[in-house]
Design an enzyme around this catalytic site. Structure first.
Site, mmCIF file in Angstrom:
data_model
loop_
_atom_site.group_PDB
_atom_site.id
_atom_site.type_symbol
_atom_site.label_atom_id
_atom_site.label_comp_id
_atom_site.label_asym_id
_atom_site.label_seq_id
_atom_site.Cartn_x
_atom_site.Cartn_y
_atom_site.Cartn_z
ATOM 1 N N ARG A 85 -46.278 12.205 -61.602
ATOM 2 C CA ARG A 85 -46.102 10.794 -61.948
ATOM 3 C C ARG A 85 -47.426 10.066 -62.178
ATOM 4 N NH1 ARG A 85 -41.276 7.599 -61.630
ATOM 5 N NH2 ARG A 85 -40.010 8.920 -62.940
ATOM 6 N N GLU A 139 -57.134 37.965 -47.147
ATOM 7 C CA GLU A 139 -55.748 37.497 -47.173
ATOM 8 C C GLU A 139 -54.997 38.453 -48.093
ATOM 9 O OE1 GLU A 139 -54.859 33.327 -47.999
ATOM 10 O OE2 GLU A 139 -52.915 33.922 -48.825
ATOM 11 N N ASN A 145 -49.573 25.354 -46.802
ATOM 12 C CA ASN A 145 -50.278 24.945 -48.013
ATOM 13 C C ASN A 145 -49.595 23.684 -48.559
ATOM 14 O OD1 ASN A 145 -50.762 24.677 -50.848
ATOM 15 N ND2 ASN A 145 -51.655 26.721 -50.839
ATOM 16 N N GLU A 185 -58.841 26.636 -50.312
ATOM 17 C CA GLU A 185 -58.667 27.734 -51.256
ATOM 18 C C GLU A 185 -59.413 27.367 -52.529
ATOM 19 O OE1 GLU A 185 -54.433 28.882 -51.262
ATOM 20 O OE2 GLU A 185 -54.867 29.526 -53.310
ATOM 21 N N THR A 243 -49.456 29.901 -60.861
ATOM 22 C CA THR A 243 -49.995 29.910 -59.503
ATOM 23 C C THR A 243 -50.936 31.105 -59.439
ATOM 24 O OG1 THR A 243 -49.428 30.115 -57.150
ATOM 25 C CG2 THR A 243 -47.967 31.239 -58.697
ATOM 26 N N THR A 244 -51.637 31.298 -58.300
ATOM 27 C CA THR A 244 -52.548 32.437 -58.211
ATOM 28 C C THR A 244 -51.742 33.710 -58.436
ATOM 29 O OG1 THR A 244 -53.530 31.147 -56.431
ATOM 30 C CG2 THR A 244 -54.427 33.345 -56.812
ATOM 31 N N ARG A 255 -58.438 23.255 -57.373
ATOM 32 C CA ARG A 255 -58.621 24.051 -58.592
ATOM 33 C C ARG A 255 -59.630 23.384 -59.502
ATOM 34 N NH1 ARG A 255 -54.248 27.774 -59.928
ATOM 35 N NH2 ARG A 255 -55.166 27.713 -61.998
ATOM 36 N N GLY A 272 -46.643 27.894 -48.737
ATOM 37 C CA GLY A 272 -46.593 26.581 -49.365
ATOM 38 C C GLY A 272 -45.263 26.269 -49.999
ATOM 39 N N HIS A 273 -44.979 26.950 -51.106
ATOM 40 C CA HIS A 273 -43.864 26.549 -51.957
ATOM 41 C C HIS A 273 -42.530 26.514 -51.205
ATOM 42 C CE1 HIS A 273 -40.823 26.841 -55.134
ATOM 43 N NE2 HIS A 273 -41.653 26.069 -55.791
ATOM 44 N N ARG A 290 -55.242 20.443 -61.068
ATOM 45 C CA ARG A 290 -53.850 20.164 -61.450
ATOM 46 C C ARG A 290 -53.025 19.599 -60.294
ATOM 47 N NH1 ARG A 290 -51.338 26.159 -62.205
ATOM 48 N NH2 ARG A 290 -52.908 26.217 -63.828
ATOM 49 N N HIS A 299 -55.731 23.973 -52.142
ATOM 50 C CA HIS A 299 -56.461 24.662 -53.210
ATOM 51 C C HIS A 299 -57.037 23.613 -54.157
ATOM 52 C CE1 HIS A 299 -56.183 28.025 -56.515
ATOM 53 N NE2 HIS A 299 -57.389 27.496 -56.435
ATOM 54 N N HIS A 352 -48.344 34.271 -50.033
ATOM 55 C CA HIS A 352 -47.888 34.121 -51.407
ATOM 56 C C HIS A 352 -46.442 34.559 -51.536
ATOM 57 C CE1 HIS A 352 -48.117 33.283 -55.610
ATOM 58 N NE2 HIS A 352 -49.355 32.868 -55.442
ATOM 59 N N GLY A 353 -45.607 33.606 -51.925
ATOM 60 C CA GLY A 353 -44.197 33.909 -52.175
ATOM 61 C C GLY A 353 -43.374 34.095 -50.915
ATOM 62 N N HIS A 398 -48.317 21.514 -53.162
ATOM 63 C CA HIS A 398 -47.204 21.044 -53.980
ATOM 64 C C HIS A 398 -46.775 19.610 -53.683
ATOM 65 C CE1 HIS A 398 -47.217 24.573 -56.193
ATOM 66 N NE2 HIS A 398 -46.872 25.361 -55.195
HETATM 67 N N1 PXP Z 1 -52.192 32.194 -50.453
HETATM 68 C C1 PXP Z 1 -52.851 32.010 -51.619
HETATM 69 C C2 PXP Z 1 -54.190 32.645 -51.778
HETATM 70 C C3 PXP Z 1 -52.303 31.232 -52.655
HETATM 71 O O1 PXP Z 1 -52.969 31.063 -53.801
HETATM 72 C C4 PXP Z 1 -51.057 30.600 -52.437
HETATM 73 C C5 PXP Z 1 -50.474 29.724 -53.499
HETATM 74 O O2 PXP Z 1 -51.194 28.553 -53.611
HETATM 75 C C6 PXP Z 1 -50.422 30.820 -51.199
HETATM 76 C C7 PXP Z 1 -50.982 31.635 -50.240
HETATM 77 C C8 PXP Z 1 -49.099 30.197 -50.889
HETATM 78 O O3 PXP Z 1 -48.144 30.713 -51.747
HETATM 79 P P1 PXP Z 1 -46.704 30.050 -51.793
HETATM 80 O O4 PXP Z 1 -46.884 28.671 -52.308
HETATM 81 O O5 PXP Z 1 -45.951 30.954 -52.707
HETATM 82 O O6 PXP Z 1 -46.185 30.068 -50.393
#
Ligand code: PXP
Length: 382
Positions: free
Chosen positions: A162, A295, A151, A214, A244-245, A189, A357-358, A193, A187, A335-336, A154
């Site tokens: 900026r 997912e 993802n 997404e 975040t979601t 949104r 992603g993060h 953002r 994503h 996620h996470g 970020h």
């Molecule tokens: N899956 C979904 C549906 C999400 O909304 C996100 C966050 O954008 C991720 C995966 C990835 O999460 P993370 O950035 O914590 O890895």
């Protein structure tokens, strides 16, 4: 799930990582992930000595098993000894890779440890062959499935901080693909953002692997998706004030609305994934409205404050992924997930793709994006 591997062959180098992966997966498949297995790789001379000592046969063989599980509390399953010399010769004869041959011998040795014995009777030989076929097929199912989708939101978050035009998430997506990502997730949104419309348009044109858009089930974004036709969309709940979601979609509570979105996407040949909590009622609802994927939200597992809580959340994810897979849904998760908690999820075998992603972007700032993606990919079995 301790697997101990030692290569005592003095001349033959062998990558122990993939063998360890296979062995760990086999223990999971057999529901004995708590047992200890040790694997010893030897040469033909050492194998001959063992074969002579334990079976009175003064010649090498390919694999020997030594069961240890006699009801003791140590939870030791036993030892498997494999001759790399014999494995290499057999691989040459069969025109397969040595890794393939060693994997087959590992499965054979494990079946012996589980009590199967082809030498006792032809009926038992058949039972053992069937067990080995089953283990092999489950192992390939696990090995072939899991892929990394990165993802890139970020990268856009940093750019938007900026309000200028770098770093560019489109360029980042290309680097992720070159480093081995099997897909790119972005994503768009409603509040824009991070990702902007321009990013998604360019990603659609440049992503060579698979673009997963997404999005919330919002009419403006639905129209953009139908127009751009990403390779798939993942529907998520979206709240303006969230960082975040936060949670999964309540599919069961908004079946009609989501069914309508799925219908429109399906008509445009865009597969849909629904981002859901690990919850049986959500899985059944997703199936009922013809979603292609779910997912599974791994956030609560990732955020767990204790090992026990992580174990509980992991068990929920494992069960849900199994249930979704068995119902015929394709299963992603995310996620996470980070460099510490991903391997356990990736080893499940029911999950096709992890969306991360993060953690990748956070590491990329320190070690570079290419390396961050490669390191994450290295945590996945295969
Ligand atoms: N899956 C979904 C549906 C999400 O909304 C996100 C966050 O954008 C991720 C995966 C990835 O999460 P993370 O950035 O914590 O890895």
């Amino acid at each position: 799930m301790p697997v101990f591997i030692k290569n005592e062959h003095k001349l033959c180098r062998y990558s122990l990582k993939s063998l360890e992966n296979d062995a760990e997966n086999l223990l999971i498949i057999c529901n004995i992930a708590d047992k200890e297995l040790s694997i010893l790789l030897v040469d033909d001379q050492q194998m001959t000595e063992l074969n002579n000592q334990y079976r009175q046969k003064n010649k090498p063989t390919n694999v020997l098993s030594f069961p240890l599980d006699d009801g003791n509390e140590d939870n030791l399953l036993g030892d498997i000894v494999i001759s790399l010399d014999t494995a290499r010769n057999e691989a040459l004869e069969e025109n397969i890779t040595m890794h393939n041959r060693v994997r087959t011998l590992l499965v054979h040795g494990l079946a012996h440890l589980l009590g199967y014995d082809h030498e006792r009777s032809s009926r038992e030989a058949l039972e053992m062959t069937n067990k080995e076929k089953y283990l092999q097929s489950q192992l390939s199912r696990r090995k072939n499935m899991i892929q990394l989708a990165v993802n890139v939101d970020h990268v856009a978050t940093l750019r938007q901080a900026r309000g200028i035009d770098e770093p560019d998430p489109v360029l980042a997506a290309g680097i992720c693909e070159l480093a081995g990502a099997a897909g790119i997730v972005a994503h768009l949104r409603e509040d824009r953002r991070h990702m902007q419309d321009r990013d998604i348009i360019l990603l659609r044109q440049t992503v060579k692997t698979k673009l997963n858009l997404e999005m919330g089930a919002d009419e403006e974004i639905i129209k953009i998706a139908l127009d751009l036709r990403p390779d798939m969309v993942t529907l998520v709940p979206e709240k303006r004030e969230e960082l975040t979601t936060e949670g999964g979609l309540d599919v069961a509570g908004q079946k009609e609305k989501l069914a309508e979105v799925i219908k429109r996407m399906t008509a445009a040949e865009i597969p849909v994934s629904l981002f859901i909590d690990p919850d049986s009622s959500q899985i059944q609802a997703a199936k009922a409205i013809n979603s292609t994927f779910v997912e599974i939200h791994t956030g609560r597992y990732a955020d767990a404050l204790s090992e026990q809580e992580a174990d509980r959340e992991f068990a929920l994810i494992a069960d849900s992924a199994e249930e979704a897979y068995e119902t015929g849904l394709r299963v992603n998760a995310g996620h996470g997930l980070n460099y510490r908690n991903t391997a356990r999820i990736a080893a499940l075998g029911t999950i096709e793709e992890l969306s991360i992603g993060h953690a990748v972007m956070a590491r990329a700032i320190l070690v570079g994006l290419d390396q961050a993606v490669r390191e994450m990919k290295a945590l996945l079995p295969g």
